[in-house]
Design an enzyme around this catalytic site. Sequence first.
Site, PDB file in Angstrom:
ATOM      1  N   HIS A  34      53.096  20.665 -30.284  1.00 18.41           N
ATOM      2  CA  HIS A  34      52.982  20.507 -28.832  1.00 18.41           C
ATOM      3  C   HIS A  34      52.259  19.192 -28.533  1.00 18.41           C
ATOM      4  O   HIS A  34      51.355  18.789 -29.269  1.00 18.41           O
ATOM      5  CB  HIS A  34      52.212  21.685 -28.228  1.00 18.41           C
ATOM      6  CG  HIS A  34      52.267  21.678 -26.738  1.00 18.41           C
ATOM      7  ND1 HIS A  34      51.439  20.879 -25.973  1.00 18.41           N
ATOM      8  CD2 HIS A  34      53.071  22.328 -25.867  1.00 18.41           C
ATOM      9  CE1 HIS A  34      51.736  21.045 -24.689  1.00 18.41           C
ATOM     10  NE2 HIS A  34      52.728  21.928 -24.603  1.00 18.41           N
TER      11      HIS A  34
ATOM     12  N   GLU B 138      50.021  18.433 -26.546  1.00 17.56           N
ATOM     13  CA  GLU B 138      48.552  18.540 -26.440  1.00 17.56           C
ATOM     14  C   GLU B 138      47.908  18.566 -27.826  1.00 17.56           C
ATOM     15  O   GLU B 138      46.807  18.055 -28.017  1.00 17.56           O
ATOM     16  CB  GLU B 138      48.174  19.777 -25.601  1.00 17.56           C
ATOM     17  CG  GLU B 138      48.476  19.540 -24.122  1.00 17.56           C
ATOM     18  CD  GLU B 138      48.825  20.784 -23.330  1.00 17.56           C
ATOM     19  OE1 GLU B 138      48.561  21.902 -23.790  1.00 17.56           O
ATOM     20  OE2 GLU B 138      49.385  20.622 -22.222  1.00 17.56           O
TER      21      GLU B 138
ATOM     22  N   GLY C  60      52.497  19.956 -16.895  1.00 20.89           N
ATOM     23  CA  GLY C  60      51.335  20.292 -16.080  1.00 20.89           C
ATOM     24  C   GLY C  60      51.138  19.370 -14.883  1.00 20.89           C
ATOM     25  O   GLY C  60      50.100  19.395 -14.237  1.00 20.89           O
TER      26      GLY C  60
HETATM   27  P1  PGA Z   1      53.928  23.221 -17.881  1.00 22.93           P
HETATM   28  O1  PGA Z   1      53.666  23.164 -19.479  1.00 22.93           O
HETATM   29  O2  PGA Z   1      55.054  24.187 -17.656  1.00 22.93           O
HETATM   30  O3  PGA Z   1      52.621  23.696 -17.301  1.00 22.93           O
HETATM   31  O4  PGA Z   1      54.288  21.836 -17.457  1.00 22.93           O
HETATM   32  C1  PGA Z   1      54.726  23.157 -20.384  1.00 22.93           C
HETATM   33  C2  PGA Z   1      54.204  23.054 -21.794  1.00 22.93           C
HETATM   34  O5  PGA Z   1      53.208  22.352 -22.015  1.00 22.93           O
HETATM   35  O6  PGA Z   1      54.745  23.684 -22.718  1.00 22.93           O
END
Ligand code: PGA
Length: 254
Positions: free
Chosen positions: A99, A101, A177
């Site tokens: 991911h 992040e 996000g």
């Molecule tokens: P989001 O996140 O739907 O809040 O944009 C998606 C993700 O990070 O998998």
Amino acid sequence: MAEPARKPLLAANWKMHKTVAEAQSFLADLLPRVAAVEAAEIAICPAYPALAAVVEHCASSRVRVCAQNMHEAADGAFTGEVSAPMLVELGVDGVILGHSERRQYFGETDAALARKLPAAFAAGLAPILCVGESEAQRDAGETERVLREQLTAGLATLENGRLGELAIAYEPIWAIGTGRTATPEQAQDACAFVRAVVGRRDDAAGNRVRVLYGGSVKPENAGELLDLPDVDGALVGGASLDPEAFASIVAAAA
Ligand code: PGA
């Protein structure tokens, strides 16, 4: 011969949200809403502490459970890490890997992902590999180069036989996000490109691999995104925290 249909996968990426009690209350609301859904696969991806409770709560449903990361080794001196066999013992079905992040804040590399993917399959976990470009990379016209590099390096050690079993989530970082969703054209182009990269290595795998879109998927835009020919589902962050919103995204796919 007709190509086998790819069953849509809707995965709820809860990130670092929901305690065990909050997960229980979410599932008590969600499961009746999705009980009749057969045309789509649903996966809940809670934080580690809630995994066992979510597995238990989902046991009598078709809903599957995924972790959000794992270490590539089965065990060892890796403080703070969790291995694939530990997840399998809990009854977990799959794992999100790479991911953005994890890449951005925790130093996840394509080289580590190339070790994690075979380890996940070997343990019996179905991986969801995430790829995607930053806003600067898209503006510089580098989206396809970035995706090709992430896929080539991340999938380098995975045998062709496993490629088609993979789910790959295309998640443009600028859409995660932020409330900014990729346009249907951007999502379709990138997901088709991801499929083509897999297909260049193995034609059959390119047809079989499920490519998900992720990045600000909501009930209001899920229908048009999930209708795209190369989009086989969604990885949903924010909107997956609410059972009504997530159920309506599932309904859009099913
Ligand atoms: P989001 O996140 O739907 O809040 O944009 C998606 C993700 O990070 O998998």
